[in-house]
Structure formats: C-alpha cells, structure tokens
Design a protein around this motif. Structure first.
Motif, PDB file in Angstrom:
ATOM      1  N   MET A 225       0.645  -1.264  -0.161  1.00 16.16           N
ATOM      2  CA  MET A 225       0.132   0.022   0.153  1.00 16.16           C
ATOM      3  C   MET A 225       0.873   1.201   0.132  1.00 16.16           C
ATOM      4  SD  MET A 225      -2.917   0.812  -0.312  1.00 16.16           S
ATOM      5  CE  MET A 225      -4.292   1.710  -0.083  1.00 16.16           C
ATOM      6  N   VAL A 226       2.030   1.377   0.694  1.00 12.83           N
ATOM      7  CA  VAL A 226       2.865   2.359   0.771  1.00 12.83           C
ATOM      8  C   VAL A 226       3.479   2.740  -0.649  1.00 12.83           C
ATOM      9  CG1 VAL A 226       5.012   3.241   1.677  1.00 12.83           C
ATOM     10  CG2 VAL A 226       3.501   2.136   3.151  1.00 12.83           C
ATOM     11  N   VAL A 227       3.632   1.363  -1.359  1.00 13.79           N
ATOM     12  CA  VAL A 227       4.310   1.774  -2.592  1.00 13.79           C
ATOM     13  C   VAL A 227       3.285   2.434  -3.388  1.00 13.79           C
ATOM     14  CG1 VAL A 227       5.334   0.410  -4.586  1.00 13.79           C
ATOM     15  CG2 VAL A 227       6.109  -0.169  -2.203  1.00 13.79           C
ATOM     16  N   VAL A 228       1.967   1.824  -3.664  1.00 10.02           N
ATOM     17  CA  VAL A 228       0.989   2.289  -4.351  1.00 10.02           C
ATOM     18  C   VAL A 228       0.793   3.860  -4.040  1.00 10.02           C
ATOM     19  CG1 VAL A 228      -1.250   1.877  -5.143  1.00 10.02           C
ATOM     20  CG2 VAL A 228       0.330  -0.057  -4.874  1.00 10.02           C
ATOM     21  N   VAL A 229       0.374   3.997  -2.883  1.00 12.44           N
ATOM     22  CA  VAL A 229       0.023   5.531  -2.496  1.00 12.44           C
ATOM     23  C   VAL A 229       1.343   6.502  -2.802  1.00 12.44           C
ATOM     24  CG1 VAL A 229      -0.829   6.796  -0.372  1.00 12.44           C
ATOM     25  CG2 VAL A 229      -1.488   4.759  -0.816  1.00 12.44           C
ATOM     26  N   THR A 230       2.604   5.984  -2.647  1.00 15.06           N
ATOM     27  CA  THR A 230       3.430   6.843  -2.924  1.00 15.06           C
ATOM     28  C   THR A 230       3.778   7.284  -4.471  1.00 15.06           C
ATOM     29  OG1 THR A 230       4.800   6.165  -1.034  1.00 15.06           O
ATOM     30  CG2 THR A 230       6.128   7.333  -2.881  1.00 15.06           C
ATOM     31  N   ALA A 231       3.497   6.159  -5.244  1.00 13.14           N
ATOM     32  CA  ALA A 231       3.516   6.150  -6.720  1.00 13.14           C
ATOM     33  C   ALA A 231       2.130   7.482  -7.017  1.00 13.14           C
ATOM     34  CB  ALA A 231       3.295   4.899  -7.381  1.00 13.14           C
ATOM     35  N   ALA A 232       1.109   7.205  -6.312  1.00 14.75           N
ATOM     36  CA  ALA A 232      -0.121   7.961  -6.706  1.00 14.75           C
ATOM     37  C   ALA A 232       0.188   9.234  -6.280  1.00 14.75           C
ATOM     38  CB  ALA A 232      -1.199   7.413  -5.972  1.00 14.75           C
ATOM     39  N   SER A 233       0.908   9.611  -5.160  1.00 16.80           N
ATOM     40  CA  SER A 233       1.180  10.756  -5.076  1.00 16.80           C
ATOM     41  C   SER A 233       2.248  11.542  -5.847  1.00 16.80           C
ATOM     42  CB  SER A 233       1.748  10.901  -3.423  1.00 16.80           C
ATOM     43  OG  SER A 233       0.875  10.315  -2.473  1.00 16.80           O
ATOM     44  N   ALA A 234       3.222  10.915  -6.322  1.00 19.60           N
ATOM     45  CA  ALA A 234       4.354  11.265  -7.144  1.00 19.60           C
ATOM     46  C   ALA A 234       3.490  11.555  -8.506  1.00 19.60           C
ATOM     47  CB  ALA A 234       5.180  10.445  -7.449  1.00 19.60           C
ATOM     48  N   GLY A 235       2.674  10.649  -8.981  1.00 22.37           N
ATOM     49  CA  GLY A 235       1.954  10.803 -10.273  1.00 22.37           C
ATOM     50  C   GLY A 235       0.872  11.933 -10.027  1.00 22.37           C
ATOM     51  N   GLY A 236       0.535  12.239  -9.024  1.00 23.56           N
ATOM     52  CA  GLY A 236      -0.831  13.186  -8.909  1.00 23.56           C
ATOM     53  C   GLY A 236      -0.027  14.667  -8.845  1.00 23.56           C
ATOM     54  N   LEU A 237       1.162  14.748  -8.282  1.00 22.81           N
ATOM     55  CA  LEU A 237       2.105  16.413  -8.494  1.00 22.81           C
ATOM     56  C   LEU A 237       2.409  16.200  -9.944  1.00 22.81           C
ATOM     57  CD1 LEU A 237       3.165  18.535  -6.958  1.00 22.81           C
ATOM     58  CD2 LEU A 237       4.956  17.309  -6.482  1.00 22.81           C
ATOM     59  N   VAL A 238       3.065  15.436 -10.455  1.00 23.38           N
ATOM     60  CA  VAL A 238       3.365  15.377 -11.795  1.00 23.38           C
ATOM     61  C   VAL A 238       2.253  15.671 -12.860  1.00 23.38           C
ATOM     62  CG1 VAL A 238       4.410  14.190 -13.847  1.00 23.38           C
ATOM     63  CG2 VAL A 238       5.675  14.192 -11.440  1.00 23.38           C
ATOM     64  N   GLY A 239       1.073  15.282 -12.648  1.00 24.97           N
ATOM     65  CA  GLY A 239       0.026  15.461 -13.274  1.00 24.97           C
ATOM     66  C   GLY A 239      -0.661  16.916 -13.046  1.00 24.97           C
ATOM     67  N   LEU A 240      -0.531  17.209 -11.954  1.00 26.00           N
ATOM     68  CA  LEU A 240      -0.733  18.751 -11.685  1.00 26.00           C
ATOM     69  C   LEU A 240      -0.018  19.594 -12.338  1.00 26.00           C
ATOM     70  CD1 LEU A 240      -2.558  20.768  -9.832  1.00 26.00           C
ATOM     71  CD2 LEU A 240      -0.680  20.646  -8.481  1.00 26.00           C
ATOM     72  N   ILE A 241       1.416  19.152 -12.398  1.00 19.45           N
ATOM     73  CA  ILE A 241       2.269  20.362 -13.195  1.00 19.45           C
ATOM     74  C   ILE A 241       2.066  20.116 -14.689  1.00 19.45           C
ATOM     75  CG2 ILE A 241       4.899  20.265 -13.687  1.00 19.45           C
ATOM     76  CD1 ILE A 241       5.325  19.573 -10.791  1.00 19.45           C
ATOM     77  N   VAL A 242       1.926  19.048 -15.255  1.00 19.94           N
ATOM     78  CA  VAL A 242       1.462  18.818 -16.658  1.00 19.94           C
ATOM     79  C   VAL A 242       0.321  19.649 -17.055  1.00 19.94           C
ATOM     80  CG1 VAL A 242       1.029  17.140 -18.356  1.00 19.94           C
ATOM     81  CG2 VAL A 242       2.872  16.859 -17.008  1.00 19.94           C
ATOM     82  N   GLY A 243      -0.797  19.310 -16.236  1.00 19.32           N
ATOM     83  CA  GLY A 243      -1.941  19.938 -16.343  1.00 19.32           C
ATOM     84  C   GLY A 243      -1.967  21.483 -16.613  1.00 19.32           C
ATOM     85  N   VAL A 244      -1.202  22.247 -15.782  1.00 24.55           N
ATOM     86  CA  VAL A 244      -0.776  23.604 -15.627  1.00 24.55           C
ATOM     87  C   VAL A 244      -0.269  23.885 -16.814  1.00 24.55           C
ATOM     88  CG1 VAL A 244       0.299  25.501 -14.688  1.00 24.55           C
ATOM     89  CG2 VAL A 244      -1.018  23.956 -13.179  1.00 24.55           C
ATOM     90  N   TYR A 245       0.789  23.462 -17.239  1.00 22.90           N
ATOM     91  CA  TYR A 245       1.550  23.497 -18.553  1.00 22.90           C
ATOM     92  C   TYR A 245       0.611  23.266 -19.887  1.00 22.90           C
ATOM     93  CZ  TYR A 245       4.869  22.919 -22.197  1.00 22.90           C
ATOM     94  OH  TYR A 245       5.384  23.206 -23.448  1.00 22.90           O
ATOM     95  N   ASP A 246      -0.305  22.241 -19.812  1.00 19.54           N
ATOM     96  CA  ASP A 246      -0.929  21.954 -20.768  1.00 19.54           C
ATOM     97  C   ASP A 246      -2.061  23.295 -21.253  1.00 19.54           C
ATOM     98  OD1 ASP A 246      -2.453  20.301 -22.872  1.00 19.54           O
ATOM     99  OD2 ASP A 246      -4.065  20.213 -21.314  1.00 19.54           O
ATOM    100  N   THR A 247      -2.663  23.387 -20.027  1.00 21.77           N
ATOM    101  CA  THR A 247      -3.825  24.680 -20.191  1.00 21.77           C
ATOM    102  C   THR A 247      -2.981  26.050 -20.476  1.00 21.77           C
ATOM    103  OG1 THR A 247      -3.591  25.189 -17.829  1.00 21.77           O
ATOM    104  CG2 THR A 247      -5.322  23.754 -18.632  1.00 21.77           C
ATOM    105  N   ARG A 248      -1.769  26.256 -19.794  1.00 19.20           N
ATOM    106  CA  ARG A 248      -1.233  27.645 -20.404  1.00 19.20           C
ATOM    107  C   ARG A 248      -0.758  27.389 -21.723  1.00 19.20           C
ATOM    108  NH1 ARG A 248       3.196  28.759 -15.831  1.00 19.20           N
ATOM    109  NH2 ARG A 248       2.425  30.918 -15.525  1.00 19.20           N
ATOM    110  N   GLN A 249      -0.258  26.303 -22.437  1.00 18.79           N
ATOM    111  CA  GLN A 249      -0.052  26.242 -23.879  1.00 18.79           C
ATOM    112  C   GLN A 249      -1.162  26.399 -24.701  1.00 18.79           C
ATOM    113  OE1 GLN A 249       3.242  26.033 -24.973  1.00 18.79           O
ATOM    114  NE2 GLN A 249       3.723  26.676 -23.192  1.00 18.79           N
TER     115      GLN A 249
END
Length: 169
Positions: free
Chosen positions: A108-132
């Motif tokens: 569970m720690v591995v999965v939740v850690t991966a989800a946290s990292a993915g969520g942060l990366v997704g947020l950054i990509v989403g901001v970049y995508d909308t700005r572009q």
C-alpha cells in the motif's frame, strides 16, 4: 466570471484538493499505524506526503499561475490521471515482483507513494497544458486579426492607387 466558469472552477479545485487530501490522509494513517525507524518514517512518509502537500499547494496557487478558472477541471483531470496511472504502474511492478518470488513488505505504501508522485506530476503537466492551450488560442486570435488588418490595408492601398491612377489619366 460567468456562472458556468465558477462551477467548473470549484469542481476542478475539488478534484485537486480531494486528491491531495486523500493521499495525505493515507500517508498519515500509515505513519500513525506503523512502528518504523526514523529513516523509514522519513522516506516512507515525509517525502511522499510532501508530494501530496505539493498537490494541495499547487491547487491553491492555480489562480496565481494565470490559469483560467474554466480550465481547472482539465488540470484536475491531469492530476487525478497522473495519480491513477502511476499507482497502476506500481501495482503492475508489485505483481511482476511477486511473480519472480520477491515479496514487497508494504504494498500500500508503494502504491500510495506512486499515486502521490503521479498526482503532483499530473498537476504540473495540467498547468503546463492549459497555459500552452491558452497561448496557442491567443496566437491564433492574433493571426486572425493580422489577416483582417492585412486585407483592410491592401484594400485601402488599392483604392488609393486607383484614385491616383484615375487622376493621372
């Protein structure tokens, strides 16, 4: 701000904050329930929980990042999508390890850690995508304005040239 923009803004922020709070809560529950060393607690809680806090901070900063409120659901979709994709990747990795006979002690720690990292990366990509997307839309609008201005200018020059030619004859 239009009424439709405001519900989109709230829905997007709800998705982002819900993801961040949910992941942070899972990290906190794990930290409170586990008897681990300080090193394991640091690596297993503080760093991944930092990703979840990053999601919350990023959601709180969206307005300052020149992201249109109507685009918040798009950013939220990237955030949630990143969390889901990386957590599924972690699940597949765990299954692959189990098939080889390797046991992952706290899946569970591995999965939740991966989800946290993915969520942060997704947020950054989403901001970049909308700005572009906003920059491309603005560039297209400017291009259309220049095309109209070019037509008007050519028409005015041709009209003036015809007048001059008529007087010359």
């Amino acid at each position: 701000m239009s009424a439709s923009g405001s519900w989109k803004e709230y829905a997007g922020l709800g998705g982002i904050f819900g993801t961040g709070l949910g992941l942070f809560g899972l990290h906190t529950v794990h930290a409170l329930s586990a008897d681990e060393s300080l090193r394991a607690l640091f690596l297993g809680l503080l760093i991944p929980a930092g990703f979840a806090v990053g999601i919350l901070a990023g959601g709180a900063q969206l307005r300052r990042l020149d992201v249109d409120g109507a685009q918040f659901p798009r950013v939220a979709a990237w955030c949630v999508g990143g969390a889901v994709v990386l957590s599924l990747g972690a699940e597949l990795t765990i299954l692959s390890q189990q098939a080889r006979g390797v046991t992952v002690s706290d899946q569970m720690v591995v999965v939740v850690t991966a989800a946290s990292a993915g969520g942060l990366v997704g947020l950054i990509v989403g901001v970049y995508d909308t700005r572009q997307r906003a920059a491309r839309a603005e560039a297209n609008q400017l291009s259309q304005h220049l095309t109209v201005l070019n037509r008007v200018l050519r028409h005015d020059i041709r009209t003036s040239a015809n007048v001059i030619q008529g007087h010359a004859e």
